[in-house]
Design a protein around this motif. Sequence first.
Motif, PDB file in Angstrom:
ATOM      1  N   PRO A 329       0.838  -1.211   0.000  1.00 46.01           N
ATOM      2  CA  PRO A 329       0.000   0.000   0.000  1.00 46.01           C
ATOM      3  C   PRO A 329       0.868   1.255   0.000  1.00 46.01           C
ATOM      4  CG  PRO A 329       0.013  -1.011   2.174  1.00 46.01           C
ATOM      5  CD  PRO A 329       0.700  -1.984   1.270  1.00 46.01           C
ATOM      6  N   ASP A 330       0.396   2.285  -0.642  1.00 45.55           N
ATOM      7  CA  ASP A 330       1.190   3.503  -0.749  1.00 45.55           C
ATOM      8  C   ASP A 330       0.864   4.532   0.345  1.00 45.55           C
ATOM      9  OD1 ASP A 330      -1.275   4.218  -1.558  1.00 45.55           O
ATOM     10  OD2 ASP A 330      -0.701   4.731  -3.609  1.00 45.55           O
ATOM     11  N   THR A 331      -0.193   4.340   1.102  1.00 43.66           N
ATOM     12  CA  THR A 331      -0.543   5.309   2.152  1.00 43.66           C
ATOM     13  C   THR A 331      -1.155   4.586   3.339  1.00 43.66           C
ATOM     14  OG1 THR A 331      -1.001   7.015   0.510  1.00 43.66           O
ATOM     15  CG2 THR A 331      -1.864   7.381   2.711  1.00 43.66           C
ATOM     16  N   GLU A 332      -0.576   4.847   4.568  1.00 43.55           N
ATOM     17  CA  GLU A 332      -1.203   4.365   5.801  1.00 43.55           C
ATOM     18  C   GLU A 332      -1.759   5.590   6.551  1.00 43.55           C
ATOM     19  OE1 GLU A 332       1.295   1.480   4.246  1.00 43.55           O
ATOM     20  OE2 GLU A 332       2.044   3.357   5.074  1.00 43.55           O
ATOM     21  N   PHE A 333      -2.860   5.367   7.271  1.00 35.86           N
ATOM     22  CA  PHE A 333      -3.443   6.521   7.961  1.00 35.86           C
ATOM     23  C   PHE A 333      -4.283   6.073   9.160  1.00 35.86           C
ATOM     24  CE2 PHE A 333      -6.602   5.202   4.907  1.00 35.86           C
ATOM     25  CZ  PHE A 333      -7.801   5.295   5.576  1.00 35.86           C
ATOM     26  N   ILE A 334      -4.510   7.043  10.052  1.00 31.52           N
ATOM     27  CA  ILE A 334      -5.476   6.903  11.153  1.00 31.52           C
ATOM     28  C   ILE A 334      -6.493   8.009  10.957  1.00 31.52           C
ATOM     29  CG2 ILE A 334      -5.812   7.059  13.652  1.00 31.52           C
ATOM     30  CD1 ILE A 334      -2.938   6.132  13.996  1.00 31.52           C
ATOM     31  N   GLU A 335      -7.737   7.623  10.977  1.00 31.02           N
ATOM     32  CA  GLU A 335      -8.787   8.627  10.803  1.00 31.02           C
ATOM     33  C   GLU A 335      -9.572   8.770  12.106  1.00 31.02           C
ATOM     34  OE1 GLU A 335     -11.904  10.032   7.427  1.00 31.02           O
ATOM     35  OE2 GLU A 335     -11.629   7.887   7.707  1.00 31.02           O
ATOM     36  N   LEU A 336      -9.668  10.045  12.600  1.00 30.68           N
ATOM     37  CA  LEU A 336     -10.375  10.329  13.854  1.00 30.68           C
ATOM     38  C   LEU A 336     -11.561  11.220  13.556  1.00 30.68           C
ATOM     39  CD1 LEU A 336      -7.233  11.151  16.010  1.00 30.68           C
ATOM     40  CD2 LEU A 336      -8.462   8.994  15.957  1.00 30.68           C
ATOM     41  N   ASN A 337     -12.594  11.083  14.387  1.00 31.49           N
ATOM     42  CA  ASN A 337     -13.764  11.950  14.248  1.00 31.49           C
ATOM     43  C   ASN A 337     -14.353  12.215  15.623  1.00 31.49           C
ATOM     44  OD1 ASN A 337     -15.440   9.647  14.869  1.00 31.49           O
ATOM     45  ND2 ASN A 337     -15.077   8.973  12.763  1.00 31.49           N
ATOM     46  N   SER A 338     -15.484  12.906  15.642  1.00 32.01           N
ATOM     47  CA  SER A 338     -16.073  13.330  16.905  1.00 32.01           C
ATOM     48  C   SER A 338     -16.508  12.169  17.784  1.00 32.01           C
ATOM     49  CB  SER A 338     -17.266  14.257  16.647  1.00 32.01           C
ATOM     50  OG  SER A 338     -18.237  13.568  15.870  1.00 32.01           O
ATOM     51  N   SER A 339     -16.613  10.997  17.197  1.00 29.43           N
ATOM     52  CA  SER A 339     -17.018   9.831  17.989  1.00 29.43           C
ATOM     53  C   SER A 339     -15.828   8.975  18.394  1.00 29.43           C
ATOM     54  CB  SER A 339     -18.013   8.993  17.191  1.00 29.43           C
ATOM     55  OG  SER A 339     -17.407   8.526  15.993  1.00 29.43           O
ATOM     56  N   SER A 340     -14.624   9.563  18.302  1.00 26.10           N
ATOM     57  CA  SER A 340     -13.429   8.772  18.595  1.00 26.10           C
ATOM     58  C   SER A 340     -13.270   8.460  20.073  1.00 26.10           C
ATOM     59  CB  SER A 340     -12.194   9.517  18.097  1.00 26.10           C
ATOM     60  OG  SER A 340     -12.049  10.744  18.809  1.00 26.10           O
ATOM     61  N   GLY A 341     -13.960   9.210  20.937  1.00 32.78           N
ATOM     62  CA  GLY A 341     -13.838   8.988  22.379  1.00 32.78           C
ATOM     63  C   GLY A 341     -12.804   9.860  23.064  1.00 32.78           C
ATOM     64  N   LEU A 342     -12.064  10.667  22.305  1.00 34.00           N
ATOM     65  CA  LEU A 342     -11.105  11.585  22.912  1.00 34.00           C
ATOM     66  C   LEU A 342     -11.842  12.779  23.509  1.00 34.00           C
ATOM     67  CD1 LEU A 342      -8.269  11.639  20.240  1.00 34.00           C
ATOM     68  CD2 LEU A 342      -8.235  10.510  22.463  1.00 34.00           C
ATOM     69  N   THR A 343     -11.450  13.189  24.735  1.00 34.03           N
ATOM     70  CA  THR A 343     -12.106  14.309  25.406  1.00 34.03           C
ATOM     71  C   THR A 343     -11.087  15.387  25.755  1.00 34.03           C
ATOM     72  OG1 THR A 343     -11.848  13.295  27.591  1.00 34.03           O
ATOM     73  CG2 THR A 343     -13.883  12.812  26.372  1.00 34.03           C
ATOM     74  N   THR A 344     -11.599  16.582  25.944  1.00 34.11           N
ATOM     75  CA  THR A 344     -10.725  17.719  26.283  1.00 34.11           C
ATOM     76  C   THR A 344     -10.599  17.922  27.779  1.00 34.11           C
ATOM     77  OG1 THR A 344     -12.566  19.282  26.216  1.00 34.11           O
ATOM     78  CG2 THR A 344     -11.345  18.897  24.167  1.00 34.11           C
ATOM     79  N   ASP A 345     -11.601  17.483  28.525  1.00 30.96           N
ATOM     80  CA  ASP A 345     -11.561  17.668  29.978  1.00 30.96           C
ATOM     81  C   ASP A 345     -12.252  16.536  30.727  1.00 30.96           C
ATOM     82  OD1 ASP A 345     -14.161  18.079  29.351  1.00 30.96           O
ATOM     83  OD2 ASP A 345     -14.277  20.141  30.072  1.00 30.96           O
ATOM     84  N   GLY A 346     -12.399  15.423  30.069  1.00 26.02           N
ATOM     85  CA  GLY A 346     -13.069  14.295  30.693  1.00 26.02           C
ATOM     86  C   GLY A 346     -14.500  14.128  30.253  1.00 26.02           C
ATOM     87  N   SER A 347     -15.078  15.144  29.565  1.00 32.67           N
ATOM     88  CA  SER A 347     -16.477  15.027  29.121  1.00 32.67           C
ATOM     89  C   SER A 347     -16.659  15.544  27.700  1.00 32.67           C
ATOM     90  CB  SER A 347     -17.400  15.782  30.090  1.00 32.67           C
ATOM     91  OG  SER A 347     -17.033  17.150  30.147  1.00 32.67           O
ATOM     92  N   ASN A 348     -16.108  16.695  27.374  1.00 34.10           N
ATOM     93  CA  ASN A 348     -16.296  17.271  26.046  1.00 34.10           C
ATOM     94  C   ASN A 348     -15.393  16.580  25.027  1.00 34.10           C
ATOM     95  OD1 ASN A 348     -18.120  19.201  26.997  1.00 34.10           O
ATOM     96  ND2 ASN A 348     -16.441  20.546  27.629  1.00 34.10           N
ATOM     97  N   ASN A 349     -15.970  16.273  23.831  1.00 35.66           N
ATOM     98  CA  ASN A 349     -15.196  15.641  22.760  1.00 35.66           C
ATOM     99  C   ASN A 349     -14.182  16.611  22.187  1.00 35.66           C
ATOM    100  OD1 ASN A 349     -16.500  13.159  22.873  1.00 35.66           O
ATOM    101  ND2 ASN A 349     -18.171  13.871  21.557  1.00 35.66           N
ATOM    102  N   LEU A 350     -13.038  16.050  21.806  1.00 37.31           N
ATOM    103  CA  LEU A 350     -11.997  16.871  21.215  1.00 37.31           C
ATOM    104  C   LEU A 350     -12.443  17.468  19.885  1.00 37.31           C
ATOM    105  CD1 LEU A 350      -9.097  17.945  20.923  1.00 37.31           C
ATOM    106  CD2 LEU A 350      -8.485  15.710  19.949  1.00 37.31           C
ATOM    107  N   PHE A 351     -13.145  16.652  19.060  1.00 33.79           N
ATOM    108  CA  PHE A 351     -13.554  17.119  17.730  1.00 33.79           C
ATOM    109  C   PHE A 351     -15.011  17.523  17.768  1.00 33.79           C
ATOM    110  CE2 PHE A 351     -10.135  14.047  17.144  1.00 33.79           C
ATOM    111  CZ  PHE A 351      -9.219  14.819  16.445  1.00 33.79           C
TER     112      PHE A 351
END
Length: 776
Positions: A329-351
Motif C-alpha cells: 500500500p502507498d498510504t497508511e493513515f489513522i482517521e479520527l472523528n467526533s465519535s473517537s472517544g477523545l475528550t478535552t476535559d473528561g467530558s467534552n469531545n476533542l472534535f
Amino acid sequence: MALRIYNNISSLNAQRYLGITNTQMSKSLERLSSGLRINHAADDASGLAISEKLRGQISGLKRASMNAQDGISMLQTAEGGLQEIQSIVQRMRELAVQAANGTYTANDRAELQKEVDQLKSEINRISASTEFNTKKLLNGDASALWSASNNKLEAIIKGKVAEGEYSVSVTATAGKNYIYKTDIMTIGESNTYGKVDSSSGASWKNAVKSIDNINGFESGSSVTLKKVDTDGTANSDAAAVLGYTGGANVSLSDNGTTYDVSASGYLEVEFLAATSAYENDTSTNSGTQIRAANAARVRFYNAETGYVSDWVNVNLEYISGTGAADTSPDTEFIELNSSSGLTTDGSNNLFSAGGLRIITTDDNIGVGDKVVISLSDYDKSDSSTDITVQYTTSGNHPEVTYANAISSTSESSATVYVGNFDSNSGEFNLNSFRLNFNPVTSITNNENLVFTVLGEGDVATSATKLKDIQRFVNDDGRNIFDNTQELTIFGNGKQTTIYLEGDDTLADFESKLEDALVNDLEMGDSSIKNDLVYYDTTAGTFKIQSGLIGEDSKISFIGDQKLIDGLSLTTIQEGENSSLTVSVTKNGATVGSDTVNDYTLRGVISGVELSFDKNLGVSVSGDSSGNLTFTASSSATEIELHLVDNSTALQIGANEGQDINVSVAQINTKSLDLDNVLVVDQDSAQKAITKIDRALEFISGARSTIGAQVNRLEHAITNLDTARENLTASESRIRDLDIAEEMAQFTRYQILQQSSTAMLAQANQLPQLALQLLGR
C-alpha cells in the motif's frame, strides 16, 4: 509755820508726790509684770521704733531660714531622682558592655535591648514625676519655659536661662544616610523561576509580575511567548506535525472535509503494530482499503488546562493504489472523528465537527513508534482580557487562548502548558509555568515575552519565595521558613516587628519592610517609600536605607540567627550628619552663631541648648531605583524662640532682693541623648557605651550643682541664724527690762508711797491743830 484751815497746802503737796509715786509705781509694776522696758510708745518713743524695726528683721530672718530649709528639701528631692537615674544609666552601661561582646547572638541582644528600653522609659517617668509640692523638678520646667514657631527646634534646659525673644536662623549642608546591602539571594535546590528578559515587549514587561511554578524546563533555557491575533480559521492550517520517532513522513489531512477541535493542545499517537502486521492481510478485506483493528492508540493533552485524556485505541488503515488487493500500500493513515472517544476535559469531545486523518507515506512504521501533533482552536474570541499566545521556541506548538487571564483592577494569573517531545526516546511531557500578572488592561499583539528559566544557584527573582532561597536553608537541610519568622526592626528610636512566611516572595519582603520603615518607624514617607528597600534582580541583593540622615538613619535587625545570617547585612555607606550653621539674634542684635554637625547648638544662649531636627532644611527624593538624593535648601530656615526664666527664687533674707536662684537641669533621655541608644548589634553597643558615658558625666555635673546649691543654702541658714541671734540680742537690750534695776526702783517707789501716805496723814492733821488753838 503758818496754820491754815481753808487751804491745806501741805496736804496738797503730799498728795502730789503720792500721785507721782503711785504713777511710777504702776509703771514699774507693768514693766515687772511684762518683763519689757517699753510697753507703750510713751515709755521710749525712739526705742520703740528701733525695736519694732529690729523685730521685723528678726521674724524675717527666721522665715528666711525656714525658706532655705525648704529649698534644701526641694533640692534633695531632685537629687534623689537624679541619684536613681544615675543608677539606671550605670545599669544601661553594663548592658551596653555586655552587648558589645561577640559571644552573643542577635536574639540575645534583643533581650538586652528590652531591658534598655524599659530603663529608658523609667528615666523619663522619673523625670516627669519627680516633684516637690506639685512643682516639677527634672523635666526642665523648674528652670525655664519655652516655645518655638517650628517643631524642628527643641530647647533643652541646662540651668538658669537668659529669657527673651530670640530669632534663630539655620542654614543646612546635606549629610548622608546609612545604606545597607544584603547577601546575594540565590535560588535553592529543586526550585525554578522565570526571569523576564530585557528583549521582551514593553506591554509584557509591564503586565508580568512574576513567573513561577515552572515544571519540565531546564535551568538556563529560554522560553518565548508571542501574543497573536485570532484569524477565525477552522481548517487544516490549524494543526502541524510536532514530531515523530520513526522514519516515515507524517502529515495531516482533512480527508476531504473539515476538522474543528474544541480545545488547543497535543495529540499523541503510539503505533501498537508494525506495517508488516497488516499490509498482507487480504483475507478479510479486499479492494482499496485494509484495516488492522486497535493497531494504534491516541490521547489528548489540553494545553489550556493541563488535562490529559485516557488512551483510546484506534484502527490503522492503508489505501491501495488499485482496485485489487495491494500488498504494498502507498498510504497508511489513522482517521479520527467526533465519535473517537477523545475528550478535552473528561467530558467534552476533542472534535466538535468533521474528522482528522494522520497520514504516513512510507512503509517503515514500527511497534512503539510515536507521533505528536499540535492542534489549535481558533474559535475562541480575542478580547483585552484574553491572551492568545504561541510558544515560539519551536514553530510547532499550538496557539492557546487564556480567557480572562488579565484584569485591569486586580492581580491575576494563568498557567501555560507546553508540550515537550523527545523524538529519540518518544517521551512526551506537558511542561508548564505560571504567569502572574499585574493589573493591566491589555497586551500588545505580536509582542514577545522572553524569559530565562532560573534554577539552583541562579540569582533569585522578585517572585522567588523566601522558602526557596538557598541562604535560608541550614546545613542540616532544615528550612528556617518551615515556621513563621519574626524580624524586629529598630530605627529612629522606635521598633516594630514584621512576620515573614515561607510563601512570601522577595517582593513581599520588600513591601513589608517598606511599610514598617514608613508607617511604624517613621523613617520616610510615601514619596520615597519604593526606594527605601530595593531588590536588584541583576545583583540579587537588597539595598536597604531610610529617608533620615546621620545616626538617625541607622537600622538594626533582630531575629532568628539563621535569618540574620541569611540577610548578612553590610554597610555600604556610613551615615553623616548634616552640617548646620546657626545664627541667633535678640531684638535685632546678634547673640552668637556657630556651625554644628550634631544638631545641637551650645553656649550661645545662656542656660539652654537648642536641638534641631535631623532633616531640618534638607529634602529627600528618590528615583524608584533605590537611589535617594538629599538636597539642602538654598534659603535659611527662620525660627522664633520664646524663653522665660522659671528658675526657683529662694527668699533667704528679711528684705527685698535678698534671694538666690536655684535651678535643676532637664534630665530625661532627650537631654541625655539616650532616646535612640541601641544595643542590638556590636557596633550599636560600642557607640552606646560612649553615649552613656557622656550622659553619666552630665548627670554627675547636675548632681554636683545641686550639692553646691545645698551647701550654699546650709551656709545661708547658719548666717541667718547668727544674724537673727544678734538682732534679737540688740532688740532685747532696747526693749527688755532689767529686772534687778527695776526691782530696786520698785522698792524705792514702795517706800516713797508709804512715806507719802504717812506724810499725807500728818498734813491732814494740821487743820486739827488750828482748831485746837481756837478751842482754847
